[in-house]
Motif scaffolding. Structure first.
Motif, PDB file in Angstrom:
ATOM      1  N   ARG A   1       0.823  -1.221   0.000  1.00  0.00           N
ATOM      2  CA  ARG A   1       0.000   0.000   0.000  1.00  0.00           C
ATOM      3  C   ARG A   1       0.852   1.264   0.000  1.00  0.00           C
ATOM      4  O   ARG A   1       0.579   2.212  -0.745  1.00  0.00           O
ATOM      5  CB  ARG A   1      -0.917  -0.016   1.224  1.00  0.00           C
ATOM      6  CG  ARG A   1      -1.855   1.192   1.303  1.00  0.00           C
ATOM      7  CD  ARG A   1      -2.687   1.181   2.579  1.00  0.00           C
ATOM      8  NE  ARG A   1      -1.821   1.243   3.750  1.00  0.00           N
ATOM      9  CZ  ARG A   1      -1.978   0.489   4.836  1.00  0.00           C
ATOM     10  NH1 ARG A   1      -2.972  -0.368   4.938  1.00  0.00           N
ATOM     11  NH2 ARG A   1      -1.142   0.608   5.854  1.00  0.00           N
ATOM     12  N   ASP A   2       1.909   1.277   0.832  1.00  0.00           N
ATOM     13  CA  ASP A   2       2.640   2.520   1.080  1.00  0.00           C
ATOM     14  C   ASP A   2       4.102   2.506   0.652  1.00  0.00           C
ATOM     15  O   ASP A   2       4.768   3.546   0.708  1.00  0.00           O
ATOM     16  CB  ASP A   2       2.564   2.871   2.572  1.00  0.00           C
ATOM     17  CG  ASP A   2       1.124   2.964   3.061  1.00  0.00           C
ATOM     18  OD1 ASP A   2       0.267   3.458   2.307  1.00  0.00           O
ATOM     19  OD2 ASP A   2       0.858   2.521   4.202  1.00  0.00           O
ATOM     20  N   GLY A   3       4.635   1.355   0.284  1.00  0.00           N
ATOM     21  CA  GLY A   3       6.019   1.264  -0.167  1.00  0.00           C
ATOM     22  C   GLY A   3       7.005   1.003   0.949  1.00  0.00           C
ATOM     23  O   GLY A   3       6.662   1.062   2.139  1.00  0.00           O
ATOM     24  N   PRO A   4       8.255   0.699   0.579  1.00  0.00           N
ATOM     25  CA  PRO A   4       9.258   0.317   1.568  1.00  0.00           C
ATOM     26  C   PRO A   4       9.600   1.415   2.565  1.00  0.00           C
ATOM     27  O   PRO A   4       9.932   1.125   3.715  1.00  0.00           O
ATOM     28  CB  PRO A   4      10.483  -0.062   0.734  1.00  0.00           C
ATOM     29  CG  PRO A   4      10.195   0.291  -0.664  1.00  0.00           C
ATOM     30  CD  PRO A   4       8.751   0.612  -0.793  1.00  0.00           C
ATOM     31  N   SER A   5       9.519   2.667   2.174  1.00  0.00           N
ATOM     32  CA  SER A   5       9.884   3.740   3.106  1.00  0.00           C
ATOM     33  C   SER A   5       8.877   3.876   4.253  1.00  0.00           C
ATOM     34  O   SER A   5       9.215   4.414   5.303  1.00  0.00           O
ATOM     35  CB  SER A   5      10.025   5.068   2.365  1.00  0.00           C
ATOM     36  OG  SER A   5       8.800   5.429   1.768  1.00  0.00           O
ATOM     37  N   ALA A   6       7.678   3.379   4.062  1.00  0.00           N
ATOM     38  CA  ALA A   6       6.654   3.466   5.110  1.00  0.00           C
ATOM     39  C   ALA A   6       6.671   2.265   6.048  1.00  0.00           C
ATOM     40  O   ALA A   6       5.941   2.244   7.041  1.00  0.00           O
ATOM     41  CB  ALA A   6       5.270   3.588   4.468  1.00  0.00           C
ATOM     42  N   LEU A   7       7.510   1.300   5.753  1.00  0.00           N
ATOM     43  CA  LEU A   7       7.539   0.076   6.548  1.00  0.00           C
ATOM     44  C   LEU A   7       8.345   0.299   7.824  1.00  0.00           C
ATOM     45  O   LEU A   7       9.574   0.323   7.801  1.00  0.00           O
ATOM     46  CB  LEU A   7       8.133  -1.053   5.712  1.00  0.00           C
ATOM     47  CG  LEU A   7       7.844  -2.474   6.172  1.00  0.00           C
ATOM     48  CD1 LEU A   7       6.352  -2.748   6.257  1.00  0.00           C
ATOM     49  CD2 LEU A   7       8.481  -3.462   5.211  1.00  0.00           C
ATOM     50  N   THR A   8       7.633   0.489   8.925  1.00  0.00           N
ATOM     51  CA  THR A   8       8.234   0.664  10.247  1.00  0.00           C
ATOM     52  C   THR A   8       7.591  -0.343  11.190  1.00  0.00           C
ATOM     53  O   THR A   8       6.536  -0.906  10.891  1.00  0.00           O
ATOM     54  CB  THR A   8       7.976   2.080  10.794  1.00  0.00           C
ATOM     55  OG1 THR A   8       6.555   2.250  10.966  1.00  0.00           O
ATOM     56  CG2 THR A   8       8.531   3.149   9.850  1.00  0.00           C
ATOM     57  N   SER A   9       8.223  -0.551  12.337  1.00  0.00           N
ATOM     58  CA  SER A   9       7.632  -1.486  13.301  1.00  0.00           C
ATOM     59  C   SER A   9       6.263  -0.983  13.760  1.00  0.00           C
ATOM     60  O   SER A   9       5.329  -1.760  13.920  1.00  0.00           O
ATOM     61  CB  SER A   9       8.568  -1.712  14.489  1.00  0.00           C
ATOM     62  OG  SER A   9       8.857  -0.495  15.142  1.00  0.00           O
ATOM     63  N   ARG A  10       6.128   0.324  13.927  1.00  0.00           N
ATOM     64  CA  ARG A  10       4.841   0.901  14.330  1.00  0.00           C
ATOM     65  C   ARG A  10       3.784   0.660  13.249  1.00  0.00           C
ATOM     66  O   ARG A  10       2.656   0.275  13.547  1.00  0.00           O
ATOM     67  CB  ARG A  10       4.990   2.401  14.614  1.00  0.00           C
ATOM     68  CG  ARG A  10       3.701   3.139  14.868  1.00  0.00           C
ATOM     69  CD  ARG A  10       3.016   2.817  16.183  1.00  0.00           C
ATOM     70  NE  ARG A  10       3.853   3.206  17.287  1.00  0.00           N
ATOM     71  CZ  ARG A  10       3.849   2.601  18.466  1.00  0.00           C
ATOM     72  NH1 ARG A  10       3.033   1.607  18.701  1.00  0.00           N
ATOM     73  NH2 ARG A  10       4.646   2.995  19.422  1.00  0.00           N
ATOM     74  N   ALA A  11       4.136   0.873  11.983  1.00  0.00           N
ATOM     75  CA  ALA A  11       3.175   0.657  10.892  1.00  0.00           C
ATOM     76  C   ALA A  11       2.745  -0.803  10.832  1.00  0.00           C
ATOM     77  O   ALA A  11       1.560  -1.103  10.627  1.00  0.00           O
ATOM     78  CB  ALA A  11       3.777   1.091   9.558  1.00  0.00           C
ATOM     79  N   VAL A  12       3.692  -1.720  11.031  1.00  0.00           N
ATOM     80  CA  VAL A  12       3.373  -3.154  10.978  1.00  0.00           C
ATOM     81  C   VAL A  12       2.461  -3.546  12.126  1.00  0.00           C
ATOM     82  O   VAL A  12       1.442  -4.218  11.929  1.00  0.00           O
ATOM     83  CB  VAL A  12       4.668  -4.003  10.978  1.00  0.00           C
ATOM     84  CG1 VAL A  12       4.352  -5.484  11.169  1.00  0.00           C
ATOM     85  CG2 VAL A  12       5.446  -3.770   9.695  1.00  0.00           C
ATOM     86  N   THR A  13       2.809  -3.146  13.341  1.00  0.00           N
ATOM     87  CA  THR A  13       1.991  -3.559  14.486  1.00  0.00           C
ATOM     88  C   THR A  13       0.625  -2.880  14.466  1.00  0.00           C
ATOM     89  O   THR A  13      -0.373  -3.492  14.864  1.00  0.00           O
ATOM     90  CB  THR A  13       2.721  -3.295  15.820  1.00  0.00           C
ATOM     91  OG1 THR A  13       3.123  -1.927  15.884  1.00  0.00           O
ATOM     92  CG2 THR A  13       3.940  -4.211  15.957  1.00  0.00           C
ATOM     93  N   THR A  14       0.559  -1.661  13.988  1.00  0.00           N
ATOM     94  CA  THR A  14      -0.745  -0.992  13.857  1.00  0.00           C
ATOM     95  C   THR A  14      -1.605  -1.751  12.860  1.00  0.00           C
ATOM     96  O   THR A  14      -2.782  -2.031  13.115  1.00  0.00           O
ATOM     97  CB  THR A  14      -0.571   0.478  13.416  1.00  0.00           C
ATOM     98  OG1 THR A  14       0.174   1.158  14.428  1.00  0.00           O
ATOM     99  CG2 THR A  14      -1.906   1.161  13.204  1.00  0.00           C
ATOM    100  N   GLU A  15      -1.023  -2.106  11.722  1.00  0.00           N
ATOM    101  CA  GLU A  15      -1.756  -2.862  10.694  1.00  0.00           C
ATOM    102  C   GLU A  15      -2.183  -4.226  11.231  1.00  0.00           C
ATOM    103  O   GLU A  15      -3.269  -4.712  10.916  1.00  0.00           O
ATOM    104  CB  GLU A  15      -0.886  -3.031   9.439  1.00  0.00           C
ATOM    105  CG  GLU A  15      -1.582  -3.683   8.281  1.00  0.00           C
ATOM    106  CD  GLU A  15      -2.689  -2.843   7.675  1.00  0.00           C
ATOM    107  OE1 GLU A  15      -3.705  -3.445   7.239  1.00  0.00           O
ATOM    108  OE2 GLU A  15      -2.570  -1.600   7.618  1.00  0.00           O
ATOM    109  N   ALA A  16      -1.330  -4.840  12.044  1.00  0.00           N
ATOM    110  CA  ALA A  16      -1.631  -6.159  12.608  1.00  0.00           C
ATOM    111  C   ALA A  16      -2.620  -6.079  13.772  1.00  0.00           C
ATOM    112  O   ALA A  16      -3.157  -7.095  14.201  1.00  0.00           O
ATOM    113  CB  ALA A  16      -0.346  -6.839  13.071  1.00  0.00           C
ATOM    114  N   GLY A  17      -2.834  -4.873  14.296  1.00  0.00           N
ATOM    115  CA  GLY A  17      -3.757  -4.707  15.417  1.00  0.00           C
ATOM    116  C   GLY A  17      -3.193  -5.219  16.724  1.00  0.00           C
ATOM    117  O   GLY A  17      -3.915  -5.789  17.540  1.00  0.00           O
ATOM    118  N   CYS A  18      -1.893  -5.035  16.916  1.00  0.00           N
ATOM    119  CA  CYS A  18      -1.285  -5.499  18.161  1.00  0.00           C
ATOM    120  C   CYS A  18      -0.318  -4.435  18.686  1.00  0.00           C
ATOM    121  O   CYS A  18       0.008  -3.477  17.994  1.00  0.00           O
ATOM    122  CB  CYS A  18      -0.546  -6.825  17.951  1.00  0.00           C
ATOM    123  SG  CYS A  18       0.827  -6.760  16.808  1.00  0.00           S
ATOM    124  N   ALA A  19       0.124  -4.631  19.899  1.00  0.00           N
ATOM    125  CA  ALA A  19       1.060  -3.701  20.525  1.00  0.00           C
ATOM    126  C   ALA A  19       2.435  -3.839  19.887  1.00  0.00           C
ATOM    127  O   ALA A  19       2.820  -4.922  19.431  1.00  0.00           O
ATOM    128  CB  ALA A  19       1.151  -3.988  22.023  1.00  0.00           C
TER     129      ALA A  19
END
Length: 192
Positions: free
Chosen positions: A24-42
């Motif tokens: 959706r957002d490309g490699p520059s947007a891939l952060t641990s916060r973005a991943v966990t937010t997308e996954a719905g977890c802490a």
């Protein structure tokens, strides 16, 4: 997600979330916060399962490479049946129509990730090199069956097919190429 609630198959949930963000957002947007937010977890969930974010990304890439390998086994089983051109067109379209193009962008954009992958993949670009090996394996099987010329240099044909097809799919926001465009590449390269 509340503390103490078990997450089923957390690795896959995090990997799937990373793919979603990446596509959706490309490699520059891939952060641990973005991943966990997308996954719905802490955020701590990721760090409980992986030493750090680059470790997570390396595991993601290796997992997706394993999927390429399993597709390769399926492709090689097709040797001797149907059309070589059809099998290659379908395999290449499937490979580059998947998350592979985004993974390639991720690997090429992160030096630390490439460094972590280097022991497992000492040469080439991970995913592309693995895909070329899969295609070479299939072409070898077809050559052994006499369905492509006995003097076909599969170690040159495979990366040529991968590189040419990758060029068609490289724009992750563009319209995917028509399968006939992939077929033209396969036909032309196999004729050479």
């Amino acid at each position: 997600m509340p503390t103490g609630v078990a997450i089923r198959d957390v690795r896959e949930q995090l990997f799937d979330a990373a793919e979603t963000v990446l596509l959706r957002d490309g490699p520059s947007a891939l952060t641990s916060r973005a991943v966990t937010t997308e996954a719905g977890c802490a955020k701590g969930v990721l760090h409980r399962h992986f030493a750090d974010f680059d470790g997570f990304l390396a595991e993601l890439v290796l997992d997706r490479i394993a999927r390429v390998g399993s597709r390769g086994a399926d492709l090689t089983r097709l040797a001797g049946t149907g059309s070589v051109t059809d099998h290659l067109t379908e395999a290449l379209t499937g490979l580059f129509g998947s998350v592979a193009v985004a993974i390639i962008s991720l690997v090429t954009s992160r030096d630390d990730l490439r460094a972590r992958l280097r022991p497992a993949r000492p040469t080439g670009v991970p995913v592309l090199t693995d895909a070329a090996a899969v295609i070479a394996g299939y072409l070898t099987a077809e050559r052994d069956l006499g369905r492509i010329p006995a003097d076909a240099d599969v170690d040159a044909l495979a990366p040529t097919l991968i590189g040419a097809t990758h060029m068609l799919f490289a724009d992750r926001h563009g319209t995917p190429p028509d399968p006939d465009a992939v077929r033209r590449i396969v036909t032309t390269i196999l004729r050479s």
